[in-house]
Design a protein around this motif. Structure first.
Motif, mmCIF file in Angstrom:
data_model
loop_
_atom_site.group_PDB
_atom_site.id
_atom_site.type_symbol
_atom_site.label_atom_id
_atom_site.label_comp_id
_atom_site.label_asym_id
_atom_site.label_seq_id
_atom_site.Cartn_x
_atom_site.Cartn_y
_atom_site.Cartn_z
ATOM 1 N N ASN A 6 0.971 -1.320 0.202
ATOM 2 C CA ASN A 6 0.172 0.060 -0.015
ATOM 3 C C ASN A 6 0.804 1.367 0.092
ATOM 4 O OD1 ASN A 6 -2.739 -0.931 -0.041
ATOM 5 N ND2 ASN A 6 -2.278 -1.618 2.010
ATOM 6 N N GLU A 7 1.984 1.277 0.767
ATOM 7 C CA GLU A 7 2.732 2.253 1.064
ATOM 8 C C GLU A 7 3.458 2.766 -0.457
ATOM 9 O OE1 GLU A 7 5.105 -1.100 1.751
ATOM 10 O OE2 GLU A 7 3.128 -0.505 2.666
ATOM 11 N N GLU A 8 3.599 1.843 -1.425
ATOM 12 C CA GLU A 8 4.231 2.036 -2.659
ATOM 13 C C GLU A 8 3.403 2.014 -3.739
ATOM 14 O OE1 GLU A 8 7.818 -0.311 -3.263
ATOM 15 O OE2 GLU A 8 8.301 -0.306 -1.166
ATOM 16 N N ASP A 27 1.930 -1.247 -10.912
ATOM 17 C CA ASP A 27 2.314 -0.069 -10.458
ATOM 18 C C ASP A 27 1.686 1.117 -10.343
ATOM 19 O OD1 ASP A 27 3.809 1.833 -9.517
ATOM 20 O OD2 ASP A 27 5.836 0.965 -10.265
ATOM 21 N N TYR A 28 0.972 1.280 -9.560
ATOM 22 C CA TYR A 28 -0.152 2.376 -9.549
ATOM 23 C C TYR A 28 0.164 3.654 -9.577
ATOM 24 C CZ TYR A 28 -4.133 -1.151 -9.368
ATOM 25 O OH TYR A 28 -4.904 -2.060 -9.400
ATOM 26 N N SER A 29 1.552 3.729 -8.880
ATOM 27 C CA SER A 29 2.016 5.235 -8.840
ATOM 28 C C SER A 29 2.636 5.555 -10.074
ATOM 29 C CB SER A 29 3.091 5.359 -7.958
ATOM 30 O OG SER A 29 4.294 4.401 -8.074
ATOM 31 N N HIS A 30 3.049 4.721 -11.093
ATOM 32 C CA HIS A 30 3.442 4.979 -12.434
ATOM 33 C C HIS A 30 2.319 4.713 -13.397
ATOM 34 C CE1 HIS A 30 7.385 4.955 -10.392
ATOM 35 N NE2 HIS A 30 7.775 5.773 -11.310
ATOM 36 N N GLY A 31 1.282 4.065 -13.125
ATOM 37 C CA GLY A 31 0.243 3.993 -13.859
ATOM 38 C C GLY A 31 0.482 2.766 -15.012
ATOM 39 N N TYR A 32 1.418 1.785 -14.735
ATOM 40 C CA TYR A 32 1.703 0.635 -15.540
ATOM 41 C C TYR A 32 1.565 -0.749 -14.939
ATOM 42 C CZ TYR A 32 3.231 4.167 -19.058
ATOM 43 O OH TYR A 32 3.206 5.043 -19.966
ATOM 44 N N ILE A 33 1.219 -1.570 -15.899
ATOM 45 C CA ILE A 33 1.095 -3.115 -15.335
ATOM 46 C C ILE A 33 2.258 -3.664 -16.420
ATOM 47 C CG2 ILE A 33 -0.301 -5.216 -15.325
ATOM 48 C CD1 ILE A 33 -2.750 -3.623 -15.302
ATOM 49 N N ALA A 34 3.176 -4.596 -15.681
ATOM 50 C CA ALA A 34 4.003 -5.417 -16.398
ATOM 51 C C ALA A 34 3.780 -6.880 -16.092
ATOM 52 C CB ALA A 34 5.353 -5.012 -16.132
ATOM 53 N N GLU A 55 -8.964 -0.510 -8.706
ATOM 54 C CA GLU A 55 -8.086 0.259 -8.028
ATOM 55 C C GLU A 55 -7.298 -0.662 -6.879
ATOM 56 O OE1 GLU A 55 -10.258 3.534 -5.931
ATOM 57 O OE2 GLU A 55 -11.048 4.119 -7.937
ATOM 58 N N LEU A 56 -6.270 0.039 -6.234
ATOM 59 C CA LEU A 56 -5.540 -0.642 -5.387
ATOM 60 C C LEU A 56 -6.081 -1.488 -4.379
ATOM 61 C CD1 LEU A 56 -2.729 -1.703 -4.524
ATOM 62 C CD2 LEU A 56 -2.175 0.619 -3.481
ATOM 63 N N ARG A 57 -7.222 -0.432 -3.782
ATOM 64 C CA ARG A 57 -7.815 -1.016 -2.602
ATOM 65 C C ARG A 57 -8.840 -1.951 -2.830
ATOM 66 N NH1 ARG A 57 -12.398 2.118 -2.957
ATOM 67 N NH2 ARG A 57 -11.999 4.131 -3.736
#
Length: 113
Positions: A6-8, A27-34, A55-57
Motif C-alpha cells: 500500500n505504501e508504494e 504499479d499504480y504510482s506510475h500507471g503501468y502493469i508489467a 483500484e489498489l484497495r
C-alpha cells in the motif's frame, strides 16, 4: 500469490503453474502493469486504464474475498490478451517512465507494449 504494498502503491502477483508461470506488477504510482511470462522469456507492459483495472484497495478486497470464500463474482475481473508485435530492450528513459519495480522485473528482456 499476491502481495500488496500500500505504501508504494504496488501489487505483485506470482503465478506458479509450470510452463504457464508468470510474475505481474501493478504499479499504480506510475500507471503501468508489467507481466513477465517465463515460458516466452518476455515482458508485456500496458498502461493502467481505470475503467478496466480495479483500484489498489479494490484488488485487496477481491483478494480477501477470494481467499475467504474461494470464489469471487465481480464485474472487475480482468482478462488481458497480449498480441506480440515489435519488441524493444528497455532504455533508461523507459525505466524512468515505468518505475523501479517494473525495471527489476523486466530488465534484459524484450519489452512488448
Amino acid at each position: 500469490t499476491m502481495t500488496i504494498h500500500n505504501e508504494e502503491h504496488v501489487v505483485n502477483v506470482h503465478v506458479r503453474s509450470g510452463v504457464y508461470s508468470s510474475d505481474t506488477i501493478f504499479d499504480y504510482s506510475h500507471g503501468y502493469i508489467a507481466t513477465r511470462l517465463f515460458s516466452r522469456n518476455a515482458c508485456f507492459i500496458m498502461k493502467i486504464k481505470k475503467e478496466y483495472i480495479p483500484e489498489l484497495r479494490e484488488i485487496g478486497r477481491l483478494a480477501f474475498e477470494r481467499q475467504t470464500m474461494k470464489h469471487v463474482y465481480s464485474p472487475n475481473n480482468v482478462w488481458t490478451l497480449f498480441q506480440t508485435g515489435n519488441s524493444v530492450l528497455g532504455h533508461w528513459k523507459d525505466w524512468l517512465l515505468y518505475g523501479k519495480h517494473i525495471e527489476q522485473l523486466c530488465t534484459g528482456l524484450p519489452l512488448y507494449q
